[in-house]
Design a protein around this motif. Structure first.
Motif, mmCIF file in Angstrom:
data_model
loop_
_atom_site.group_PDB
_atom_site.id
_atom_site.type_symbol
_atom_site.label_atom_id
_atom_site.label_comp_id
_atom_site.label_asym_id
_atom_site.label_seq_id
_atom_site.Cartn_x
_atom_site.Cartn_y
_atom_site.Cartn_z
ATOM 1 N N ILE A 113 0.856 -1.325 0.046
ATOM 2 C CA ILE A 113 -0.095 -0.027 -0.033
ATOM 3 C C ILE A 113 0.675 1.072 -0.053
ATOM 4 O O ILE A 113 0.503 2.254 -0.481
ATOM 5 N N GLY A 114 1.969 1.007 0.733
ATOM 6 C CA GLY A 114 3.008 2.294 0.545
ATOM 7 C C GLY A 114 3.376 2.481 -0.876
ATOM 8 O O GLY A 114 3.853 3.907 -1.153
ATOM 9 N N THR A 115 3.474 1.682 -1.730
ATOM 10 C CA THR A 115 3.999 1.952 -3.134
ATOM 11 C C THR A 115 2.914 2.831 -3.805
ATOM 12 O O THR A 115 3.325 3.539 -4.855
ATOM 13 N N LEU A 116 1.671 2.700 -3.268
ATOM 14 C CA LEU A 116 0.547 3.462 -3.880
ATOM 15 C C LEU A 116 0.781 4.931 -3.488
ATOM 16 O O LEU A 116 0.045 6.020 -4.038
ATOM 17 N N ALA A 117 1.393 5.079 -2.194
ATOM 18 C CA ALA A 117 1.107 6.366 -1.639
ATOM 19 C C ALA A 117 1.914 7.414 -2.150
ATOM 20 O O ALA A 117 3.147 7.362 -2.873
ATOM 21 N N TRP A 118 1.777 8.618 -1.756
ATOM 22 C CA TRP A 118 2.331 10.067 -2.344
ATOM 23 C C TRP A 118 2.447 10.925 -1.128
ATOM 24 O O TRP A 118 1.374 10.850 -0.160
ATOM 25 N N PRO A 119 3.416 11.607 -0.752
ATOM 26 C CA PRO A 119 4.695 11.425 -1.772
ATOM 27 C C PRO A 119 5.739 10.588 -1.562
ATOM 28 O O PRO A 119 6.334 10.449 -2.559
#
Length: 1102
Positions: free
Chosen positions: A484-490
């Protein structure tokens, strides 16, 4: 006036006010002051209340009532008592801080705490994996089911929470006060266990984030180089060690002070919200500028990111073909001619984008599920793969593998904890400014928000992320990143640190809330062995409860797998929510007068739907966990039922019991019971001494042995006096009866009536005992002691009136004689006989009673014998065969003996006995006459005596003369005693009672001197015998003959059951009746006189 009001307010409170630990709820409505009458008169003086001053202790003035309501402190369950006890121990303090009024509104008090508790570890660590395994469609169904369950539960909870003041204690308080202490305790413990295991789950999630995504090198048990089960075991051992350390630290923080946890709560909540916002921001960014996030596939299999540096078999460097790290991991050397894995040779390496973006159309590929067996490869759909099914799989440690076998129900169990936490608002009800307004709005709004986030996340994850990445639980194919962190921004670190701190905060909240819940249950006192956990530090902190919580939490830590712990707490939370729905549905359907929720948007059908969903989800998640959880709850329920303190909380179960009882009573009214269902429903009539103690407690022992807890038992007594003067005395008598019934283990009801005389009181009990179809059909009354003494004459007459009344009412009658010699419930007969003397047919009572007695452990080893009497013209052999056949059809095992009684002359001793009886009867009669009446009575007796001497009529001497000719109907005047209550019986009935051997021998000797030839000489020798009543003479002769036979056969029997003759039809022969019974039962130790109720009570049919 102000001072007076202040005085009144002070009178209402006090250290004796009752709290939740007592059977009744504490209430500001009733004045509990114990002021004296003088104080009361001064207290209300000058208030124009003189007309009501005598009732002020139970009906306070409206002004004081409103004042107490305004100052009603809505403290957590048991804390008020804790404070009072603390004050009593430490003495009065010079000053106390004023209690601050609760200030929290809907947002800070309910909405945000619910948001923080609902969003948790599952969202960050397992949501993407669930979407990849179950597909968008399947995952959406799971999320919708779980969110619907919590929404329906929230509606039910809102109705309960707005139905009056709800102190802290949350679901436990609501369920226990709605469904009773048994359900409340069982569900309270389940909720406590659920909260405790939730703490373990959050700690495991915290450790998983720490060791896999933040500092993998901190692992004590190194995973590098290990494969399969060894790597899994090393990971679990790391979880156990670090989990125990973190648990100890968190428990220490909670012990030191909860205020620090509460201060950090907002920080943890901010982490959660920022993490979710980062995910949504990342989704928007993928639509505009999809990130470069490559995933390497060999054929269609996902490769471990640590197994390669470049996603290629070979690369070109200065026109030279050079092998890569990936080549070396599948081949035996760096050479291009090396021997490589078959699958590696036959398939190409492909690099795909892990996050193609929301506009890529990947949603269609992720729409349906892809469930995997443990150890299977994570494969991308649609890519060609050349694999030889017969070749052995090698190099599996180079691929991303499924770590557990997945299926739909497993996903439900793992996901459900992410929707729990809806009780956070109701748990804080003591801190809310307006709990009845804030709890429904805040809870439902929080569930709506979280459900929206969850459902949108399911769709967005499926629309943005590649399927193989979604199914990669630990991010092994994406450089060990949190998926799910790979999708997060920034940055992915926003999610990593946000989820880490949120899981830490949730773990602390669980370790804070669970001990307080256990403390609330312990202080209620419904589970005796938990009372020690109600104690804590001086400020009320639950120290012992925290210690137990940490120990139970350690069990979850030892399990070590987040996926294994999640279904356990799902069970406990689902059971808790199920009973919240049940409580609301029952209160709505029963229409309890106190059921007036301010929240109006509820319906019993919604509650039942929520309850059904909870039960279904329990068995969907894990049927064996569901059975274990229900078993734990059932054990706690039964334990509280048998050992717990009795509470009266006005719960709904009592309403169900009343409705069911009314329905059953109405059904019983439809007709009398069938013979197969007949059992003695006993009214036991007991007498009380001056201290209101039962004089013959063994009557209740016999009742218990006869009933064995089945059917109806009413123990009744009467108190002489008036209702106004003797009510307190009657209450004491009732308490004494209840205590004795509990001691003797008699399950039934006590009933005390107050009457101007004991005779009428007993009659009232016989008439009005029971309710509707649940009425007694049998009366048990003790034999009147010392009935021959003049001072006990009235007691004797009362006894005979009871016999008459039961006969008129068609009730059976049991009269145990020598009741003090009957066995107690603790005694055991290892051998012996129960003898039944079947003289006349009474509907089968004599057959049924020994059978029922032998079901009890006291009489179980005794054998049953049946004696019946044959006359001169009876065929005794055929009679015995008939009785044996009858007993065979009745399925009763017993020895049978037929006793032959031939005609014999009336002995001189019988004449003497009858003469003494009649003289005594005359004397007793004269004792109740006035002086003039006495003189007239003596004159009439003298005249009748002289007239009888003048007459020369020859009396009949044979005892059976009138019986043989049926003259018992023709010759008997109405004032004579009937020894048999069946006119067609061939033999007189006999009650049972002892005869000393001397009397037996004496009567035998007398009988030998009197025969048919000398009868007239005897009569002429004693002229006073001539005036004897011939019927009394024959009755006495029969009683003595039967007594001789019974003594001969049943002297050593443990119990003798005997037909009881009917009383005289009018009251002239009462004393003679008692004499006949006394003669009949002389010389026997234990005698039970039985009189049937005029109907068949035993049948040969099935």
């Amino acid at each position: 006036m102000l001072n007076n009001m202040t005085d009144c307010e002070e009178a209402e409170g006090g250290p004796n006010s009752q709290g939740d630990g007592n059977p009744k709820e504490s209430s500001p409505f009733i004045n509990s002051s114990a002021a004296s009458d003088t104080e009361k008169s001064q207290q209300y003086d000058g208030k124009n209340m003189a007309l009501f001053e005598e009732e002020m202790d139970t009906s306070p003035m409206v002004s004081s009532l409103l004042s107490s309501l305004a100052n009603y402190s809505n403290l957590p369950t048991g804390s008020k008592e804790h404070e009072e006890a603390e004050n009593n121990e430490e003495g009065a303090r010079p000053s106390k801080k004023p209690v601050k009024a609760p200030q929290l509104g809907t947002l800070m008090g309910v909405y945000l705490p619910c948001i923080q508790n609902i969003f948790g570890v599952i969202l960050f660590l397992r949501m993407t994996w669930m979407v990849g395994i179950g597909g968008v469609f399947g995952s959406f169904i799971i999320v919708f089911m779980c969110c619907s369950t919590t929404m329906l539960t929230a509606i039910s909870m809102s109705a309960i929470a707005t139905n009056g003041v709800v102190p802290a204690g949350g679901s436990y308080y609501m369920i226990s006060r709605s469904l009773g202490p048994e359900f409340g305790g069982a569900v309270g413990i389940c909720f406590y266990l659920g909260t405790t295991f939730a703490g373990a789950m959050y700690i495991l999630g915290c450790i998983e984030i720490l060791l896999i995504y933040i500092v993998p090198q901190a692992a004590i048990f190194k995973i590098e180089g290990l494969e399969g089960p060894e790597a899994e075991a090393a990971l679990l051992n790391n979880m156990r060690v670090y989990g125990t350390i973190v648990l100890s630290f968190m428990a220490l923080v909670v012990f030191v002070g909860v205020k620090y946890v509460n201060k950090l709560a907002l920080v943890f909540l901010a982490c959660v919200i920022l993490s979710i916002l980062a995910v949504y921001a990342g989704v928007i960014k993928t639509a505009l500028d999809p990130p470069v996030f490559p995933v390497c596939l060999l054929g269609n299999r996902t490769l471990l990111s640590k197994g390669y540096d470049i996603c290629a078999k070979v690369i070109e460097i200065d026109n030279d073909t050079v092998t890569t790290k990936l080549w070396r991991s599948f081949c035996d050397s760096d050479s291009l001619n090396a021997t490589c894995d078959d699958y590696f040779n036959n398939n190409n390496v492909t690099e795909i984008q892990g996050i193609p973006g929301v506009t890529s159309g990947i949603l269609a590929e992720n729409l349906f599920g892809n469930y995997l067996e443990k150890g299977m490869f994570l494969e991308k759909r649609g890519l060609a793969s050349d694999a030889d099914p017969d070749s052995p799989t090698s190099g599996s440690n180079r691929y991303v593998l499924a770590d557990i076998t997945s299926f739909f129900t497993l996903l439900v169990g793992i996901y459900f904890p992410s929707v729990t936490g809806i009780m956070a608002g109701s748990n804080r009800s003591g801190d809310l400014r307006d709990a009845q307004k804030s709890i429904p709005i805040g809870t439902i709004a929080a569930i709506t928000t979280t459900s929206t986030v969850y459902m949108s996340c399911v769709v967005l994850f499926g629309a943005c992320i590649e399927g193989v990445v979604l199914r990669d639980k630990f991010g092994e194919g994406v450089n060990g990143n949190l998926v799910i962190g790979t999708l997060a921004w920034p940055s992915p670190w926003v999610i990593v640190f946000g989820s880490f701190f949120s899981t830490c905060g949730a773990g602390l909240q669980s370790l804070t809330g669970a001990p307080r819940l256990l403390q609330a249950i312990s202080r209620d006192g419904i589970i005796p062995f938990l009372r020690v956990f109600g104690h804590g530090k001086a400020n009320g902190e639950p120290t012992w409860a925290l210690l137990l919580t940490a120990c139970i939490c350690e069990i979850g830590i030892i399990i070590a797998s987040l996926d294994a712990v999640a279904p356990i707490l799902s069970m406990f939370f689902l059971m808790c929510y199920m009973f919240v729905n049940l409580a609301c549905a029952l209160q709505t359907l029963l229409r309890t007068p106190n059921w007036r929720p301010r929240f109006k948007f509820y319906h019993w059908a919604l509650s039942f739907l929520g309850m059904s969903l909870c039960l279904s989800l329990m068995f969907i998640c894990s049927w064996y966990y569901a059975i274990v959880a229900m078993g734990i709850a059932s054990c706690i329920y039964k334990y509280i039922e048998f050992c717990g303190a009795e509470k009266e909380w006005g719960d709904g179960i009592r309403g169900i019991s009343l409705s069911a009882a009314r329905f059953a009573l109405m059904r019983l009214e439809e007709g009398p019971p069938h013979t197969k269902n007949w059992r003695p429903q006993i009214m036991v009539l007991v007498s009380m001494d001056a201290e209101q103690n039962v004089e013959q407690p063994r009557l209740l022992s016999l009742t218990n042995q006869l009933k064995a807890g089945k059917g109806l038992t009413i123990v009744g007594t009467s108190v002489q006096g008036t209702f106004l003067d003797n009510y307190t005395e009657a209450q004491r008598a009732d308490q004494s009866l209840r205590k004795l019934m509990e001691t003797e283990k008699v399950k039934g009801f006590s009933q005390v009536v107050i009457s101007s005389n004991l005779r009428d009181g007993t009659s009232h009990l016989v008439q009005v005992g029971g309710l509707g179809g649940l009425k007694h059909n049998t009366v048990m009354v003790g034999w009147p002691k010392n009935w021959k003494q003049p001072e006990y004459h009235q007691q004797c007459r009362n006894f005979i009136e009871v016999v008459r009344e039961t006969t008129v009412a068609s009730m059976a009658l049991l009269v145990p004689k020598n009741i003090h010699s009957y066995p107690s419930n603790g005694e055991r007969f290892t051998e012996g006989h129960i003898d039944v003397w079947w003289i006349v047919h009474d509907g089968g009572m004599l057959m049924l009673l020994p059978f029922l007695l032998r079901q009890h452990k006291v009489w179980r080893k005794c054998k049953m014998r049946i004696f019946t009497v044959a006359q001169l013209d009876d065929n005794s052999i055929q009679m015995k065969k008939d009785v044996i056949t009858f007993l065979y059809h009745l399925r009763i095992d017993a020895e049978v003996e037929v006793v032959e009684m031939h005609d014999s002359d009336i002995s001189a001793y019988t004449y003497e006995k009858t003469l003494i009886m009649e003289q005594r009867s005359q004397i007793l009669k004269q004792m109740h006459l006035t002086k003039n009446e006495m003189e007239r009575e003596i004159q009439s007796i003298t005249d009748s005596s002289r007239g009888s001497i003048r007459r020369k009529n020859q009396p009949g001497l044979h005892s059976q003369h009138s019986t043989e000719e049926g003259a018992s109907v023709v010759e008997k005047p109405e004032d004579e005693v009937q020894l048999i209550h069946s006119k067609n019986a061939s033999t007189p009935t006999s009650p049972t009672s002892p005869t000393p051997p001397a009397v037996d021998n004496k009567s035998a000797d007398k009988g030998q001197t009197a025969n048919a030839d000398t009868g007239k000489d005897l009569f002429n020798m004693k002229p006073e015998w001539e005036g004897l009543n011939q019927t009394d003479l024959r009755r006495m002769h029969t009683a003595m003959r039967l007594n001789e036979v019974i003594i001969k056969k049943s002297k050593e029997a443990k119990l003798v059951l005997l037909n009881m003759p009917g009383p005289p039809k009018n009251r002239v022969g009462d004393e003679n009746y008692m004499e006949f019974l006394e003669v009949l039962t002389e010389g026997l130790n234990r005698v039970l006189l039985v009189r049937g109720g005029g109907r068949e009570v035993i049948t040969i049919y099935s």
